[in-house]
Write a protein that holds these residues in place. Sequence first.
Motif, mmCIF file in Angstrom:
data_model
loop_
_atom_site.group_PDB
_atom_site.id
_atom_site.type_symbol
_atom_site.label_atom_id
_atom_site.label_comp_id
_atom_site.label_asym_id
_atom_site.label_seq_id
_atom_site.Cartn_x
_atom_site.Cartn_y
_atom_site.Cartn_z
ATOM 1 N N PRO A 162 0.841 -1.200 0.000
ATOM 2 C CA PRO A 162 0.000 0.000 0.000
ATOM 3 C C PRO A 162 0.877 1.252 0.000
ATOM 4 O O PRO A 162 2.074 1.191 0.312
ATOM 5 C CB PRO A 162 -0.799 -0.130 1.293
ATOM 6 C CG PRO A 162 0.028 -1.014 2.170
ATOM 7 C CD PRO A 162 0.754 -1.953 1.257
ATOM 8 N N LEU A 163 0.265 2.360 -0.340
ATOM 9 C CA LEU A 163 0.986 3.632 -0.317
ATOM 10 C C LEU A 163 1.221 4.087 1.119
ATOM 11 O O LEU A 163 2.306 4.555 1.476
ATOM 12 C CB LEU A 163 0.188 4.685 -1.092
ATOM 13 C CG LEU A 163 0.781 6.083 -1.185
ATOM 14 C CD1 LEU A 163 2.129 6.045 -1.901
ATOM 15 C CD2 LEU A 163 -0.185 7.019 -1.922
ATOM 16 N N VAL A 164 0.194 3.941 1.949
ATOM 17 C CA VAL A 164 0.278 4.334 3.349
ATOM 18 C C VAL A 164 -0.797 3.576 4.125
ATOM 19 O O VAL A 164 -1.865 3.272 3.576
ATOM 20 C CB VAL A 164 0.122 5.872 3.514
ATOM 21 C CG1 VAL A 164 -1.212 6.349 2.987
ATOM 22 C CG2 VAL A 164 0.308 6.307 4.955
ATOM 23 N N CYS A 165 -0.509 3.234 5.379
ATOM 24 C CA CYS A 165 -1.476 2.568 6.251
ATOM 25 C C CYS A 165 -1.793 3.482 7.433
ATOM 26 O O CYS A 165 -0.958 4.294 7.851
ATOM 27 C CB CYS A 165 -0.914 1.250 6.781
ATOM 28 S SG CYS A 165 -0.507 0.048 5.511
ATOM 29 N N GLY A 166 -2.988 3.331 7.982
ATOM 30 C CA GLY A 166 -3.380 4.125 9.147
ATOM 31 C C GLY A 166 -4.176 3.298 10.128
ATOM 32 O O GLY A 166 -4.892 2.367 9.730
ATOM 33 N N ILE A 167 -4.059 3.625 11.411
ATOM 34 C CA ILE A 167 -4.852 2.972 12.456
ATOM 35 C C ILE A 167 -5.571 4.050 13.248
ATOM 36 O O ILE A 167 -4.937 4.951 13.810
ATOM 37 C CB ILE A 167 -3.980 2.124 13.401
ATOM 38 C CG1 ILE A 167 -3.180 1.083 12.618
ATOM 39 C CG2 ILE A 167 -4.861 1.437 14.445
ATOM 40 C CD1 ILE A 167 -2.251 0.244 13.486
ATOM 41 N N ALA A 168 -6.898 3.958 13.276
ATOM 42 C CA ALA A 168 -7.726 4.916 14.010
ATOM 43 C C ALA A 168 -7.785 4.504 15.481
ATOM 44 O O ALA A 168 -6.894 3.826 15.990
ATOM 45 C CB ALA A 168 -9.117 4.976 13.370
ATOM 46 N N SER A 169 -8.822 4.920 16.198
ATOM 47 C CA SER A 169 -8.897 4.646 17.635
ATOM 48 C C SER A 169 -9.061 3.152 17.884
ATOM 49 O O SER A 169 -9.537 2.400 17.028
ATOM 50 C CB SER A 169 -10.058 5.418 18.263
ATOM 51 O OG SER A 169 -11.295 4.910 17.815
#
Length: 436
Positions: A162-169
Amino acid sequence: MKEVIRSADPRIAALIARQATQNRDRDQLGLDRISALLEAVGRPQDRLPPIFHVAGTNGKGSTCAFLRAALEAAGKRVHAFTSPHLVRYNERIRIAGKLIEDAQLGELMDRVLDANEELGASLFEVNTAVAFLAFSEAPADACILEVGLGGRLDATNVVEKPLVCGIASLGLDHQAFLGDTLNEVAAEKAGIAKRGVPLVTQIYPSAIAERIGEIAHDVGAIWEPRGLHWEAGVRQGKLRYRDRQGAMDLPLPRLPGKYQAMNAALAVAMLRHQSQIAIPASAYGAAMGWTQWPARLQQLHGGPLFAMLPKGSELWVDGGHNPSAAQLVADYAKRQWTDRLPLVLLFASLQSKDAAGTLRPFKGIATEVLTLPIDGHECRTPRELAHLAESMGLPARPCSSLSSAMTALAKPARVLVFGSLYMAGELLALNGPLPD
C-alpha cells in the motif's frame, strides 16, 4: 461470525443466497482463501491504484470518508471499499467516486462465485474480490481500503505494498476474534503494517503504542505516531495540525464530535506522510466541509418516521455498537445537548456485543431507553435489553419496531437511535435519506 446481507435487487439477492451455499468454516480468519480466490480471478490486487489502507476499532470508516473527500477535492478519482453497508449492498464499493451499479455488481459477483465453488470463501472475502476486480478494471488515482475485521488476517490485507497505512482509535470489540485485551487488539490492527510503508497512528496508552511500535519495527514499516511525528488538536474553533512539513489551521469538520476532528487529522496525516499523490492545502480545508458519513451522529430533519415524533422533537442516528463508541457519543451529548430537551435512546444490540458496556455511558444522560429488536439478526430481545437498562438505573420500555418506538413518545424529545449499524440502516431505509 455470520454476516447477514439482503438486497432488494432480485439478481443480487440470488447471488448472495448462492454464496451462502458455498461458504464453509465461516468463522475462519486468514488469508489463504482470499489469496486463492484472487488467484483464480486473475490477481486484480496487483492492478490497483495507490492504496490507503485503514484499520481501527472506531473511526476507520470516518477516516476513509475524510481521505476520499480530500483526494476528490484535489481533483483525484478515488475507488473505495468500505463495510458494512447501511441500506444498499452497493454502498460497499465506490468506483471512481460513484457507487457500483447493480448490473456490474451482478456480473462481477457471478465471476467471483464461479471461482469460489471449490474454495468456500466467506461473503466478506467474496466482497473483497468483487471490489478488487471492479477497481482493477476502472482507472483511478487512488484506492481506499477499510479493514473489515482486525487487520492482520483481514481479507483486505492481501495487498502487498500500500501507499500508506493508518490505524484509528482502538477499543474492545469482536473479542472472540481479536482478543480480550487492548494489547491483543492493537497487535491485530498493526498487522496491516508493511515493509517500507508509512504506518500512521493515533495516540494510545504507552503499552499499546509500544506494542504497535514493536510490530512496525519487526516488519520494517515506517511508524508515524501522533504525538511524536505529527500532532493535532481542536483550539479556538479550528483543527490545528502540525508535522515535519509545517502547521495548518483547518476548519472543524461538518461531522459532529471532537473525535471526528481526530479522525480527520488522521486522514490528513496519512496524506501528508506520502509523496506520490500531491494534495494542495486548499483540499484539506475543503474536505472538512465536504465529508459525509451516514449514521455517525447524523441528524434527520424529515421523513415518515420523523413525522411520527411529537412536534418539537429531534431525531439522530449513530451506528456505534461498542463501549468506546458509546463513550464518545455520550461525551458529545453532555457537551452539546445542554438544553432541557430530554434524551431518549432507541437501543438495540446483537448477541455478540457488550450491551451493558454500550449502555453504561448514557446513565445520567438519557432519560429513557426504548429497546428494539434487529430484524433478521441474532440480537438480544427488547425485553432482555429493557431489564438490563433498568438494572443499571435507566428507565426502559421494550418496543417491537422503530415505528412503535416513535409513537410511544408522548412529549417532545431528542431521540437517538443507537447500538447497531444494522438498526441504523433500517432507520435510513424506512425514513431516508438513503446513503449515496
